[in-house]
Design a protein around this motif. Sequence first.
Motif, short mmCIF file in Angstrom:
data_model
loop_
_atom_site.label_atom_id
_atom_site.label_comp_id
_atom_site.label_asym_id
_atom_site.label_seq_id
_atom_site.Cartn_x
_atom_site.Cartn_y
_atom_site.Cartn_z
N ARG A 3 52.73 -3.23 -18.70
CA ARG A 3 53.44 -4.10 -19.63
C ARG A 3 54.67 -4.69 -18.93
N PRO A 4 54.47 -5.79 -18.19
CA PRO A 4 55.60 -6.40 -17.48
C PRO A 4 56.50 -7.20 -18.42
N THR A 5 57.74 -7.34 -18.00
CA THR A 5 58.65 -8.21 -18.71
C THR A 5 58.49 -9.64 -18.20
N ASN A 6 59.36 -10.56 -18.63
CA ASN A 6 59.27 -11.99 -18.30
C ASN A 6 59.21 -12.20 -16.79
N ALA A 40 54.10 -3.72 -8.49
CA ALA A 40 53.93 -2.73 -9.56
C ALA A 40 52.45 -2.44 -9.79
N ILE A 41 51.63 -3.47 -9.79
CA ILE A 41 50.19 -3.26 -10.02
C ILE A 41 49.60 -2.43 -8.88
N MET A 42 49.99 -2.77 -7.64
CA MET A 42 49.50 -2.02 -6.48
C MET A 42 49.92 -0.54 -6.59
N ILE A 88 49.82 4.15 -19.57
CA ILE A 88 50.52 2.86 -19.73
C ILE A 88 51.81 2.88 -18.91
N TYR A 89 52.09 1.75 -18.25
CA TYR A 89 53.31 1.64 -17.44
C TYR A 89 54.09 0.38 -17.83
N ASN A 90 55.32 0.56 -18.29
CA ASN A 90 56.23 -0.58 -18.43
C ASN A 90 56.67 -1.06 -17.05
N VAL A 91 56.87 -2.38 -16.94
CA VAL A 91 57.37 -2.96 -15.68
C VAL A 91 58.60 -3.78 -16.03
N GLY A 92 59.78 -3.19 -15.82
CA GLY A 92 61.03 -3.85 -16.22
C GLY A 92 61.65 -4.63 -15.08
N SER A 93 62.94 -4.83 -15.17
CA SER A 93 63.63 -5.59 -14.12
C SER A 93 65.05 -5.05 -14.01
N ASN A 94 65.83 -5.66 -13.11
CA ASN A 94 67.22 -5.22 -12.97
C ASN A 94 68.18 -6.19 -13.63
N ILE A 95 67.67 -7.22 -14.29
CA ILE A 95 68.58 -8.24 -14.80
C ILE A 95 68.15 -8.75 -16.17
N GLU A 96 69.13 -8.77 -17.09
CA GLU A 96 68.94 -9.36 -18.41
C GLU A 96 69.87 -10.55 -18.51
N LEU A 97 69.35 -11.66 -19.01
CA LEU A 97 70.17 -12.87 -19.13
C LEU A 97 69.92 -13.54 -20.47
N GLN A 98 70.96 -14.15 -21.01
CA GLN A 98 70.76 -15.06 -22.14
C GLN A 98 70.08 -16.31 -21.59
N ASN A 99 69.25 -16.95 -22.41
CA ASN A 99 68.56 -18.17 -21.94
C ASN A 99 69.56 -19.21 -21.44
N LEU A 118 57.25 6.58 -9.54
CA LEU A 118 56.18 6.47 -8.54
C LEU A 118 56.68 5.77 -7.26
N GLY A 119 57.95 5.35 -7.26
CA GLY A 119 58.52 4.73 -6.06
C GLY A 119 58.68 3.22 -6.15
N TRP A 120 58.30 2.65 -7.29
CA TRP A 120 58.43 1.19 -7.44
C TRP A 120 59.83 0.84 -7.94
N GLU A 121 60.35 -0.28 -7.46
CA GLU A 121 61.53 -0.89 -8.07
C GLU A 121 61.48 -2.38 -7.72
N PRO A 122 62.07 -3.24 -8.54
CA PRO A 122 62.06 -4.66 -8.19
C PRO A 122 62.90 -4.91 -6.96
N LYS A 123 62.38 -5.76 -6.04
CA LYS A 123 63.10 -5.99 -4.77
C LYS A 123 63.77 -7.36 -4.75
#
Length: 314
Positions: free
Chosen positions: A174-177, A223-225, A236-247, A289-294
Amino acid sequence: MKKFEIVTVTGGLGFIGKHFVRRCLEQGCFVRNIDKVSYAADLTVKEEFEQHENYRLYEVDVAEIDYLPESDVIVNFAAESHVDNAITSNHAFCVTNFLGTQNLLELVRSKQVNERPLFIHISTDEVYGDIIEGKHDENHRLVPSNPYSASKAAADMLVKSWGRTYGINWQILRPTNNYGEHQYPEKLVPKSAWRMRRGQAALMHGDGSYIRSWLHAEDTVDAIMTVMEKGERDSIYNVGSNIELQNIEVLRAIAKHLNVPEDIAWKSTGNRLGQDVRYSLDDQKLRSLGWEPKREFFSELPGIIDSFDFKRFA
Ligand SMILES: NC(=O)c1ccc[n+]([C@@H]2O[C@H](COP(=O)([O-])OP(=O)(O)OC[C@H]3O[C@@H](n4cnc5c(N)ncnc54)[C@H](O)[C@@H]3O)[C@@H](O)[C@H]2O)c1
């Protein structure tokens, strides 16, 4: 990727799917891509992939295909993916996102048990609905807000139930935007940049205060790999990010890069029906599992804007 030499992908000419297909080809996999080549398919990438000897395109609808090629894994990206389209006309969303998934699951079920591929389903953070404070983890109930997210949530239910009833092995992400190169210009970043470049104001929902998290498509592929290689089956795996922004912060960054004054860079349209205020994911399960957004949103954005080419799409 040794365990997964033959990979079937659906929607592999779409925004996220094409990044995944390219990565699989680079890793020496054979890729079978089931894609009906809708308006969202990248026609430049279609030509690029067709040059590759390890690649085959099956130009067919996931809701209608009656044969699944042999493979070790199937990664289901194919979807009607734009919320605004779902609000205008939702039938295709139910057919592709729900019945398409049901058809693929049935085709997996029809195979001998030992020949069934792992079914990896690409879902979305939107299935949880919005959250004003805090984060959704994978156990949160699904409260979709619009026909797109409802069709995606319904597909998740199908995948889980086919696992329990028929013993099909599955994983759901379940990835984010997502943002990245060559996205169809209906989504916020390419649409706004393209309008500003043509001297038109970008269209902003409401006052621009709605919050989205931003995840690079290549980080989603990572993340999929990771889940394929190290993730638990039937999980089930959520896939988040390091940044939230207003549009509005996204629009401000695009305008700054294009040197468009803010007072003419965007204008408010009415609000989106059923608008989600904020999405936010707890993705500790995947990070363990060792993943993080790069990739970093503001570093990547200029290159993404500059490389956008509307001629890629029909
Ligand atoms: N883009 C995002 O920000 C995001 C975020 C989270 C989850 N997702 C999910 O990721 C997946 C991929 O999203 P995307 O942004 O790459 O989508 P996209 O709209 O860019 O591409 C969809 C692809 O699927 C194909 N397709 C559509 N309907 C089909 C059908 N009936 N049969 C066969 N092929 C069909 C299209 O031709 C296209 O190539 C979707 O399942 C989406 O719900 C996307």
